[in-house]
Motif scaffolding. Sequence first.
Motif, PDB file in Angstrom:
ATOM      1  N   ARG A  74       0.833  -1.195   0.000  1.00 26.26           N
ATOM      2  CA  ARG A  74       0.000   0.000   0.000  1.00 26.26           C
ATOM      3  C   ARG A  74       0.869   1.247   0.000  1.00 26.26           C
ATOM      4  NH1 ARG A  74      -2.476   0.447   6.127  1.00 26.26           N
ATOM      5  NH2 ARG A  74      -0.530   1.003   7.130  1.00 26.26           N
ATOM      6  N   LEU A  75       0.329   2.299  -0.603  1.00 27.00           N
ATOM      7  CA  LEU A  75       0.982   3.608  -0.640  1.00 27.00           C
ATOM      8  C   LEU A  75      -0.089   4.641  -0.316  1.00 27.00           C
ATOM      9  CD1 LEU A  75       3.459   5.410  -1.364  1.00 27.00           C
ATOM     10  CD2 LEU A  75       2.553   5.469  -3.697  1.00 27.00           C
ATOM     11  N   MET A  76       0.208   5.479   0.676  1.00 27.42           N
ATOM     12  CA  MET A  76      -0.733   6.519   1.083  1.00 27.42           C
ATOM     13  C   MET A  76      -0.041   7.862   0.972  1.00 27.42           C
ATOM     14  SD  MET A  76      -2.289   4.676   4.421  1.00 27.42           S
ATOM     15  CE  MET A  76      -3.543   3.438   4.299  1.00 27.42           C
ATOM     16  N   LEU A  77      -0.618   8.753   0.171  1.00 24.85           N
ATOM     17  CA  LEU A  77      -0.045  10.078  -0.064  1.00 24.85           C
ATOM     18  C   LEU A  77      -1.089  11.157   0.153  1.00 24.85           C
ATOM     19  CD1 LEU A  77       1.795   9.453  -3.459  1.00 24.85           C
ATOM     20  CD2 LEU A  77       2.881   9.697  -1.219  1.00 24.85           C
ATOM     21  N   VAL A  78      -0.640  12.290   0.653  1.00 22.49           N
ATOM     22  CA  VAL A  78      -1.468  13.483   0.732  1.00 22.49           C
ATOM     23  C   VAL A  78      -0.770  14.541  -0.107  1.00 22.49           C
ATOM     24  CG1 VAL A  78      -2.418  15.295   2.214  1.00 22.49           C
ATOM     25  CG2 VAL A  78      -2.282  12.932   3.049  1.00 22.49           C
ATOM     26  N   ARG A  79      -1.524  15.122  -1.021  1.00 25.58           N
ATOM     27  CA  ARG A  79      -0.989  16.177  -1.875  1.00 25.58           C
ATOM     28  C   ARG A  79      -1.806  17.442  -1.655  1.00 25.58           C
ATOM     29  NH1 ARG A  79      -1.105  11.486  -5.193  1.00 25.58           N
ATOM     30  NH2 ARG A  79       0.892  11.057  -6.217  1.00 25.58           N
ATOM     31  N   ASP A  80      -1.099  18.569  -1.541  1.00 25.00           N
ATOM     32  CA  ASP A  80      -1.789  19.857  -1.596  1.00 25.00           C
ATOM     33  C   ASP A  80      -0.898  20.827  -2.365  1.00 25.00           C
ATOM     34  OD1 ASP A  80       0.037  21.007   0.235  1.00 25.00           O
ATOM     35  OD2 ASP A  80      -1.235  20.564   1.945  1.00 25.00           O
ATOM     36  N   ASP A  81      -1.220  22.098  -2.319  1.00 28.65           N
ATOM     37  CA  ASP A  81      -0.538  23.068  -3.171  1.00 28.65           C
ATOM     38  C   ASP A  81       0.959  23.165  -2.935  1.00 28.65           C
ATOM     39  OD1 ASP A  81      -2.921  23.642  -4.388  1.00 28.65           O
ATOM     40  OD2 ASP A  81      -3.328  25.420  -3.164  1.00 28.65           O
ATOM     41  N   ASP A  82       1.405  22.971  -1.696  1.00 33.09           N
ATOM     42  CA  ASP A  82       2.827  23.174  -1.425  1.00 33.09           C
ATOM     43  C   ASP A  82       3.505  21.989  -0.742  1.00 33.09           C
ATOM     44  OD1 ASP A  82       1.690  23.373   1.053  1.00 33.09           O
ATOM     45  OD2 ASP A  82       2.635  25.267   1.585  1.00 33.09           O
ATOM     46  N   ASP A 110      10.515  12.669  -7.268  1.00 24.45           N
ATOM     47  CA  ASP A 110      10.460  13.357  -8.566  1.00 24.45           C
ATOM     48  C   ASP A 110       9.298  14.345  -8.591  1.00 24.45           C
ATOM     49  OD1 ASP A 110      12.649  11.974  -9.539  1.00 24.45           O
ATOM     50  OD2 ASP A 110      11.452  10.535 -10.713  1.00 24.45           O
ATOM     51  N   GLU A 111       8.147  13.899  -8.112  1.00 19.80           N
ATOM     52  CA  GLU A 111       6.973  14.768  -8.091  1.00 19.80           C
ATOM     53  C   GLU A 111       7.203  15.979  -7.185  1.00 19.80           C
ATOM     54  OE1 GLU A 111       2.281  14.652  -6.731  1.00 19.80           O
ATOM     55  OE2 GLU A 111       3.294  12.755  -7.157  1.00 19.80           O
ATOM     56  N   ALA A 112       7.789  15.744  -6.018  1.00 15.48           N
ATOM     57  CA  ALA A 112       8.049  16.841  -5.082  1.00 15.48           C
ATOM     58  C   ALA A 112       9.005  17.863  -5.677  1.00 15.48           C
ATOM     59  CB  ALA A 112       8.607  16.282  -3.769  1.00 15.48           C
ATOM     60  N   VAL A 113      10.100  17.390  -6.256  1.00 15.95           N
ATOM     61  CA  VAL A 113      11.102  18.296  -6.814  1.00 15.95           C
ATOM     62  C   VAL A 113      10.550  19.005  -8.051  1.00 15.95           C
ATOM     63  CG1 VAL A 113      13.402  18.416  -7.860  1.00 15.95           C
ATOM     64  CG2 VAL A 113      13.029  17.016  -5.824  1.00 15.95           C
ATOM     65  N   LYS A 114       9.900  18.273  -8.940  1.00 19.99           N
ATOM     66  CA  LYS A 114       9.342  18.841 -10.172  1.00 19.99           C
ATOM     67  C   LYS A 114       8.362  19.972  -9.880  1.00 19.99           C
ATOM     68  CE  LYS A 114       6.320  17.672 -14.019  1.00 19.99           C
ATOM     69  NZ  LYS A 114       5.412  16.681 -14.537  1.00 19.99           N
ATOM     70  N   ASN A 115       7.528  19.776  -8.877  1.00 19.01           N
ATOM     71  CA  ASN A 115       6.505  20.765  -8.541  1.00 19.01           C
ATOM     72  C   ASN A 115       6.977  21.792  -7.524  1.00 19.01           C
ATOM     73  OD1 ASN A 115       4.496  19.659 -10.278  1.00 19.01           O
ATOM     74  ND2 ASN A 115       4.221  18.012  -8.800  1.00 19.01           N
ATOM     75  N   GLN A 116       8.258  21.757  -7.185  1.00 19.82           N
ATOM     76  CA  GLN A 116       8.874  22.705  -6.250  1.00 19.82           C
ATOM     77  C   GLN A 116       8.073  22.819  -4.950  1.00 19.82           C
ATOM     78  OE1 GLN A 116       9.364  26.322  -8.531  1.00 19.82           O
ATOM     79  NE2 GLN A 116      11.007  25.429  -9.738  1.00 19.82           N
ATOM     80  N   LEU A 117       7.761  21.683  -4.406  1.00 18.18           N
ATOM     81  CA  LEU A 117       6.994  21.663  -3.174  1.00 18.18           C
ATOM     82  C   LEU A 117       7.865  22.094  -2.009  1.00 18.18           C
ATOM     83  CD1 LEU A 117       5.085  18.322  -3.774  1.00 18.18           C
ATOM     84  CD2 LEU A 117       4.292  20.645  -4.213  1.00 18.18           C
ATOM     85  N   VAL A 118       7.285  22.830  -1.107  1.00 16.42           N
ATOM     86  CA  VAL A 118       8.010  23.363   0.032  1.00 16.42           C
ATOM     87  C   VAL A 118       8.429  22.244   0.977  1.00 16.42           C
ATOM     88  CG1 VAL A 118       7.841  24.847   2.060  1.00 16.42           C
ATOM     89  CG2 VAL A 118       6.888  25.595  -0.135  1.00 16.42           C
TER      90      VAL A 118
END
Length: 161
Positions: A74-82, A110-118
């Motif tokens: 299983r993989l559980m992720l939370v995504r928001d704007d930053d 990759d997703e975190a770096v690509k989207n410049q997440l804080v």
Amino acid sequence: MTVKLRPAVPDDDAFLLQVYASTRRDEMAAWGWSAAQQDGFLRMQFAAQQGSYAAQFPTMDSDIILFDEEPVGRLMLVRDDDEIRLVDLALLPEVRGKGIGTLLLKQVLDEAVKNQLVAYDIMTERYEITSELQRELKERGAGHIKIFGGGGGVFLPDEIA
């Protein structure tokens, strides 16, 4: 090796309990409990974890990890704007060490770096995972990103060798 994700559905609950239980079996073996006691405890803890995650992370994506079309974790992720927060990544014992977790972690990175997440928050209790993730983040120019320990503590980049 084909690794895919699909959204978890209520019919996956028995499998998700199996995955959860596999992450606690070694710990519980030392307690000297009967199989029935262990099963009852694991069911209670799994239900509590699921309820806690649902309350803390109402927008969480919960996915089943498929390896060659078979469910293996299983993989559980939370995504928001930053922020992207890896809430949980767990694999069945028979597929651990095959690079599945590493592949998925790199995809999340990759997703975190690509989207410049804080912040890229990972809840982990295993130091070797923490140090590997910090190394990977530094290589990607994202060493400022925080990693949260499973016990609630925060590992800052300069605290991880």
